[in-house]
Scaffold this motif. Sequence first.
Motif, PDB file in Angstrom:
ATOM      1  N   ILE A  37      25.689  14.996   7.210  1.00 35.36           N
ATOM      2  CA  ILE A  37      25.499  15.525   5.854  1.00 35.36           C
ATOM      3  C   ILE A  37      24.172  16.282   5.759  1.00 35.36           C
ATOM      4  O   ILE A  37      24.085  17.347   5.121  1.00 35.36           O
ATOM      5  N   LEU A  38      23.125  15.773   6.395  1.00 35.28           N
ATOM      6  CA  LEU A  38      21.831  16.462   6.400  1.00 35.28           C
ATOM      7  C   LEU A  38      21.959  17.857   7.009  1.00 35.28           C
ATOM      8  O   LEU A  38      21.434  18.834   6.477  1.00 35.28           O
ATOM      9  N   ALA A  39      22.669  17.934   8.144  1.00 31.07           N
ATOM     10  CA  ALA A  39      22.869  19.225   8.810  1.00 31.07           C
ATOM     11  C   ALA A  39      23.686  20.166   7.927  1.00 31.07           C
ATOM     12  O   ALA A  39      23.405  21.369   7.845  1.00 31.07           O
ATOM     13  N   GLU A  40      24.671  19.608   7.254  1.00 35.30           N
ATOM     14  CA  GLU A  40      25.544  20.403   6.383  1.00 35.30           C
ATOM     15  C   GLU A  40      24.783  20.948   5.187  1.00 35.30           C
ATOM     16  O   GLU A  40      24.994  22.087   4.747  1.00 35.30           O
ATOM     17  N   LYS A  41      23.859  20.161   4.639  1.00 38.32           N
ATOM     18  CA  LYS A  41      23.138  20.519   3.419  1.00 38.32           C
ATOM     19  C   LYS A  41      21.808  21.236   3.685  1.00 38.32           C
ATOM     20  O   LYS A  41      21.165  21.720   2.746  1.00 38.32           O
ATOM     21  N   LYS A  42      21.398  21.305   4.929  1.00 40.42           N
ATOM     22  CA  LYS A  42      20.062  21.787   5.263  1.00 40.42           C
ATOM     23  C   LYS A  42      19.754  23.165   4.695  1.00 40.42           C
ATOM     24  O   LYS A  42      18.667  23.407   4.161  1.00 40.42           O
ATOM     25  N   SER A  43      20.700  24.070   4.777  1.00 45.31           N
ATOM     26  CA  SER A  43      20.449  25.444   4.322  1.00 45.31           C
ATOM     27  C   SER A  43      20.211  25.518   2.816  1.00 45.31           C
ATOM     28  O   SER A  43      19.617  26.486   2.327  1.00 45.31           O
ATOM     29  N   GLY A  44      20.671  24.513   2.077  1.00 43.05           N
ATOM     30  CA  GLY A  44      20.505  24.524   0.627  1.00 43.05           C
ATOM     31  C   GLY A  44      19.284  23.763   0.143  1.00 43.05           C
ATOM     32  O   GLY A  44      19.035  23.703  -1.063  1.00 43.05           O
ATOM     33  N   LEU A  45      18.514  23.189   1.061  1.00 43.25           N
ATOM     34  CA  LEU A  45      17.322  22.431   0.696  1.00 43.25           C
ATOM     35  C   LEU A  45      16.134  23.370   0.527  1.00 43.25           C
ATOM     36  O   LEU A  45      15.982  24.351   1.254  1.00 43.25           O
ATOM     37  N   LYS A  46      15.270  23.080  -0.428  1.00 41.60           N
ATOM     38  CA  LYS A  46      14.070  23.891  -0.637  1.00 41.60           C
ATOM     39  C   LYS A  46      13.012  23.620   0.432  1.00 41.60           C
ATOM     40  O   LYS A  46      12.205  24.479   0.753  1.00 41.60           O
ATOM     41  N   ASN A  47      13.011  22.399   0.967  1.00 44.85           N
ATOM     42  CA  ASN A  47      12.053  22.028   2.008  1.00 44.85           C
ATOM     43  C   ASN A  47      12.805  21.366   3.164  1.00 44.85           C
ATOM     44  O   ASN A  47      12.635  20.171   3.433  1.00 44.85           O
ATOM     45  N   PRO A  48      13.652  22.121   3.846  1.00 48.11           N
ATOM     46  CA  PRO A  48      14.552  21.541   4.842  1.00 48.11           C
ATOM     47  C   PRO A  48      13.840  20.873   6.016  1.00 48.11           C
ATOM     48  O   PRO A  48      14.249  19.796   6.456  1.00 48.11           O
ATOM     49  N   VAL A  49      12.779  21.474   6.516  1.00 49.45           N
ATOM     50  CA  VAL A  49      12.090  20.909   7.681  1.00 49.45           C
ATOM     51  C   VAL A  49      11.428  19.583   7.320  1.00 49.45           C
ATOM     52  O   VAL A  49      11.543  18.595   8.048  1.00 49.45           O
ATOM     53  N   LEU A  50      10.750  19.566   6.185  1.00 47.67           N
ATOM     54  CA  LEU A  50      10.074  18.336   5.763  1.00 47.67           C
ATOM     55  C   LEU A  50      11.060  17.195   5.574  1.00 47.67           C
ATOM     56  O   LEU A  50      10.843  16.073   6.039  1.00 47.67           O
ATOM     57  N   ILE A  51      12.171  17.467   4.889  1.00 47.93           N
ATOM     58  CA  ILE A  51      13.144  16.410   4.582  1.00 47.93           C
ATOM     59  C   ILE A  51      13.839  15.925   5.847  1.00 47.93           C
ATOM     60  O   ILE A  51      13.935  14.709   6.086  1.00 47.93           O
ATOM     61  N   THR A  52      14.334  16.833   6.657  1.00 48.87           N
ATOM     62  CA  THR A  52      15.056  16.406   7.864  1.00 48.87           C
ATOM     63  C   THR A  52      14.130  15.698   8.847  1.00 48.87           C
ATOM     64  O   THR A  52      14.522  14.724   9.488  1.00 48.87           O
ATOM     65  N   THR A  53      12.888  16.163   8.961  1.00 40.86           N
ATOM     66  CA  THR A  53      11.933  15.510   9.857  1.00 40.86           C
ATOM     67  C   THR A  53      11.592  14.114   9.382  1.00 40.86           C
ATOM     68  O   THR A  53      11.485  13.173  10.188  1.00 40.86           O
ATOM     69  N   PHE A  54      11.430  13.959   8.066  1.00 38.00           N
ATOM     70  CA  PHE A  54      11.122  12.626   7.537  1.00 38.00           C
ATOM     71  C   PHE A  54      12.217  11.625   7.897  1.00 38.00           C
ATOM     72  O   PHE A  54      11.934  10.524   8.377  1.00 38.00           O
ATOM     73  N   TYR A  55      13.465  11.991   7.681  1.00 35.42           N
ATOM     74  CA  TYR A  55      14.561  11.047   7.953  1.00 35.42           C
ATOM     75  C   TYR A  55      14.738  10.802   9.447  1.00 35.42           C
ATOM     76  O   TYR A  55      15.030   9.677   9.871  1.00 35.42           O
ATOM     77  N   LYS A  56      14.526  11.829  10.250  1.00 33.79           N
ATOM     78  CA  LYS A  56      14.608  11.642  11.701  1.00 33.79           C
ATOM     79  C   LYS A  56      13.546  10.653  12.175  1.00 33.79           C
ATOM     80  O   LYS A  56      13.813   9.761  12.990  1.00 33.79           O
ATOM     81  N   ASP A  57      12.321  10.799  11.645  1.00 31.83           N
ATOM     82  CA  ASP A  57      11.216   9.919  12.043  1.00 31.83           C
ATOM     83  C   ASP A  57      11.387   8.500  11.506  1.00 31.83           C
ATOM     84  O   ASP A  57      10.712   7.578  11.986  1.00 31.83           O
ATOM     85  N   ASN A  58      12.244   8.333  10.518  1.00 29.24           N
ATOM     86  CA  ASN A  58      12.419   7.020   9.904  1.00 29.24           C
ATOM     87  C   ASN A  58      13.831   6.470  10.109  1.00 29.24           C
ATOM     88  O   ASN A  58      14.352   5.722   9.266  1.00 29.24           O
ATOM     89  N   GLY A  59      14.440   6.840  11.226  1.00 32.13           N
ATOM     90  CA  GLY A  59      15.722   6.254  11.609  1.00 32.13           C
ATOM     91  C   GLY A  59      16.863   6.540  10.656  1.00 32.13           C
ATOM     92  O   GLY A  59      17.815   5.759  10.571  1.00 32.13           O
ATOM     93  N   TYR A  60      16.764   7.646   9.917  1.00 30.67           N
ATOM     94  CA  TYR A  60      17.812   8.047   8.955  1.00 30.67           C
ATOM     95  C   TYR A  60      18.085   6.939   7.936  1.00 30.67           C
ATOM     96  O   TYR A  60      19.223   6.680   7.545  1.00 30.67           O
ATOM     97  N   ASP A  61      17.009   6.299   7.531  1.00 30.06           N
ATOM     98  CA  ASP A  61      17.092   5.228   6.540  1.00 30.06           C
ATOM     99  C   ASP A  61      17.169   5.837   5.134  1.00 30.06           C
ATOM    100  O   ASP A  61      16.300   6.639   4.758  1.00 30.06           O
ATOM    101  N   PRO A  62      18.179   5.502   4.321  1.00 29.20           N
ATOM    102  CA  PRO A  62      18.300   6.050   2.954  1.00 29.20           C
ATOM    103  C   PRO A  62      17.325   5.354   2.003  1.00 29.20           C
ATOM    104  O   PRO A  62      17.719   4.588   1.125  1.00 29.20           O
ATOM    105  N   VAL A  63      16.048   5.646   2.167  1.00 31.57           N
ATOM    106  CA  VAL A  63      15.010   4.905   1.451  1.00 31.57           C
ATOM    107  C   VAL A  63      15.094   5.058  -0.067  1.00 31.57           C
ATOM    108  O   VAL A  63      14.816   4.109  -0.807  1.00 31.57           O
ATOM    109  N   LEU A  64      15.455   6.228  -0.534  1.00 25.55           N
ATOM    110  CA  LEU A  64      15.481   6.440  -1.982  1.00 25.55           C
ATOM    111  C   LEU A  64      16.609   5.658  -2.638  1.00 25.55           C
ATOM    112  O   LEU A  64      16.434   5.048  -3.700  1.00 25.55           O
ATOM    113  N   VAL A  65      17.777   5.673  -2.011  1.00 25.36           N
ATOM    114  CA  VAL A  65      18.907   4.907  -2.555  1.00 25.36           C
ATOM    115  C   VAL A  65      18.631   3.417  -2.481  1.00 25.36           C
ATOM    116  O   VAL A  65      18.733   2.694  -3.484  1.00 25.36           O
ATOM    117  N   LEU A  66      18.267   2.926  -1.309  1.00 28.55           N
ATOM    118  CA  LEU A  66      18.138   1.480  -1.118  1.00 28.55           C
ATOM    119  C   LEU A  66      16.910   0.883  -1.799  1.00 28.55           C
ATOM    120  O   LEU A  66      16.950  -0.251  -2.271  1.00 28.55           O
TER     121      LEU A  66
END
Length: 515
Positions: free
Chosen positions: A67-96
Amino acid sequence: MILLNKINFKSYWHGLMLGMCAILLLTFESCKHTKRSDMAQTIYDVNKNKAFNKVTEEGFQPVFQKILAEKKSGLKNPVLITTFYKDNGYDPVLVLDHMKGEDLKTLATYLKKSGEHGLNPKIFQADEVNSLVDKFYSKDAIKTTEEAYETMARLEVALANSLINYTNSLQYGLISPRKIYARYYTETKRPDSTSMKKVFAIADMKSFLDSVQPKNPQYIALQKALAANVQVPGQTAEETERMLKVNLERLRWKNKPTADKYVIVNIPDYRLDVMEGGKSVMNMKVCVGEGRNIDRSADLTEYDESDKVDRPFSRETPQLNSAIYTAQVNPVWNIPKSIATKEIMVAAAQDPYYLSNHNMAVYKNGKEIEDSETIDWSSAGPNDYEFKQRPGDDNALGKIKFLFKNSSSVYLHDTPAKLAFNKPMRAVSHGCVRVERPLDLAHALFGDGTKYETIKNDMASGSAEPKNVDLSKKVPVYLTYVTCWADENGTLQFRPDVYGLDVVLLAHLNKYLTA
């Protein structure tokens, strides 16, 4: 024996340091991502949806990556967001971290109410976030484990994107003014990765969202006016709304004066204020550069699509911040090439006595020409001559000019043309700012003392020699552009968009809806 002990001690110390480094590394890695072995039970306890009974961290990660890869082009800060989740084991921190209580619903509500800031909720995907939040909390809207993974993944991405964009917009503004205005030289702080990543560590959503609400009384006054649908006499409700929206955006830009004492010129108000301790201690009328929007000064009629690119009129006073460092009494006017070519040379060609009558000297290759009446202006090229106007009663800069570093060669100055100060529309200069009471400004800058007395006496004497008087402490100066604000009595003030800059800004704000 002593040598052996030293070697053993060295080996021991080396091993101890390696062990400590390993522990620190493991600690750092564990801080980056905490395992959520109880993910299924934790979510089910909140939404009571059985589709989440079998979700696992291992099962969620590949879906989230997809889903991250699918939505990446529509993100305002794609590198920051995808890098954060990659570095944190793709943990859904905001939801959980925020699904218990009302945090996620609170965010959805705030996004939907972003219109209170003059911002369209569509910019922050408010409807999408609200829909996903409702679906996540529903007991029966999600039927399968696969759908549970996908819904949670889409919600996490939407939350991260919208929360960062909303926070950035309120704290720094949606638009960077230096990117949309051709003559904007005011340093404006923009969000960086450190400030944006803070959203992933929010403890309480409502407290955080309340904290990013601008507290400036001016901002709150304009917010209230927008909510009350205030309408300016002589303007439509839509035109007033537009003025409120663009000036709310200006107030969000992080480039406001911070010094205790400074000079500020508001171009559309044709006014200069000397500020001390947050209050105006002196003000006066000014004349500013001519603008592109003179004929449209009473409305906010939209330009066509091509005018979303800022194309200032050549004489518009630029927006900038600098510091006044000296005053030149009885100044020499080094006439800019544009004025020399379009005006001075034309006038000299028509009247051979024009230069001498206006106390102007003409130079070629750096050497003054003694008898300018002999010049054949019909064959002169635009770069052949340079012009200066000597000090005197008819000098265009009057008796004094106040200098501050800038790339546009503008300054504050006196003028012999005093009648213009009686006019309501004072966008009449070549770009510099003419001040109504220059001696009063000098007193406000220098205070009582020898330097002020020197300025006062030399201005009165009309000396033919220019004199620089340096300020002991530089005073910040801001040339700005505000068309709507609340005065000291709380009354809303509106001014015509004389340079059309409201329209340019509005066009860029609207572009975000189609970006």
